[in-house]
Design an enzyme around this catalytic site. Sequence first.
Site, short mmCIF file in Angstrom:
data_model
loop_
_atom_site.label_atom_id
_atom_site.label_comp_id
_atom_site.label_asym_id
_atom_site.label_seq_id
_atom_site.Cartn_x
_atom_site.Cartn_y
_atom_site.Cartn_z
N SER A 114 27.47 33.92 80.21
CA SER A 114 26.71 33.41 79.07
C SER A 114 26.01 34.56 78.36
O SER A 114 26.63 35.54 77.96
CB SER A 114 25.73 32.33 79.54
OG SER A 114 25.14 31.65 78.45
N GLU A 211 35.03 32.53 76.33
CA GLU A 211 34.59 31.16 76.61
C GLU A 211 33.24 30.94 75.97
O GLU A 211 32.61 31.86 75.45
CB GLU A 211 34.55 30.90 78.12
CG GLU A 211 33.57 31.78 78.89
CD GLU A 211 32.18 31.17 79.01
OE1 GLU A 211 32.06 29.95 79.14
OE2 GLU A 211 31.21 31.94 78.97
N HIS A 279 30.86 28.57 81.37
CA HIS A 279 30.22 27.28 81.10
C HIS A 279 31.14 26.14 81.52
O HIS A 279 31.93 25.63 80.72
CB HIS A 279 29.86 27.16 79.62
CG HIS A 279 28.85 28.17 79.17
ND1 HIS A 279 29.22 29.37 78.59
CD2 HIS A 279 27.50 28.16 79.21
CE1 HIS A 279 28.12 30.05 78.29
NE2 HIS A 279 27.07 29.35 78.66
#
Length: 314
Positions: A114, A211, A279
Amino acid sequence: MSATLIKPRALKPGATLAVVSPASTPKPKLVERGVTHLHKLGYKTVVGSHANDSGPLYYAGTLEDRLRDLHAAFADPAVDGIVCTRGGWGSAELLPHLDAALIRANPKPFIGYSDHTSLHCWLHNEANLITFHGPMVAADFSREDGADAASWAHSLRGESEWSLGPADGLRTLRPGRANGLLTGGCVAIFVEALGTSYAPRIDNNSILFLEDIGTKPYQWDRMLLHLRYSGLLEKITGIVFGDMSQCVSPDENYYLERAILHRLRDFEGPIAIGLRSGHVSSLNVTIPLGVAAALDLNEPGNPQIHFLEAAVSI
């Protein structure tokens, strides 16, 4: 990204993991659960002094406190690896203040995803360190099914040849084969760094992994166009997208895949999607960033990412 990145030491049974929060504040109960899970897996832990701090704003402590915890984790000879609690926002604030010499002198596995994509890029660019896009303490290890055990072990214990495939969510969007160093992370953070001195560097043929969460088809389209205009795709030989279930509902998935293929219509390499890393809702897959890999999407129903070298030294 250089082909001569430093391989940190493998995580052996009983290894000590530092738990840090370079970005947003986690929920202390989730950190506690995650730490307990790591202990059940046989690890020891050292929780950073400010890992559970709340504020200012959404940060896990001040910039200075978060920086101090991360530097302390690298400098401490008793610490074997570093795992983040969660993402959110804040890691990029640390970049101008990180001590590359300290980190190069004390290479250790750094694990997160992230917002920590900015740290992965910096650690590759400035500290020449292989890192790991994998489960975090509060986000994943706090759940019994949050982390994928097999890929964690393959990545961090020194397997020299191993693979990811359909069982890890991988599907083919465009067939073909490609070789290169695996790089990437959260697409929003990856793209936002472009045009800055902290942008990802692609110096060798590379396979790009991307992602995200909450990112709609038109946003993927926009960011992929940005990557193309930046010239970053010129040395990309293949692309792997993550599990999109945190971005769109199942009935929007086909539309998202169409948007990706439309934007990449001039990209000639193979394209896969669905890799369950980052995620995701369960069984978060660990992937080493900066190691040689082969993407093979030519066998129908059996897409594979083969890792061709160990990510850690034994």
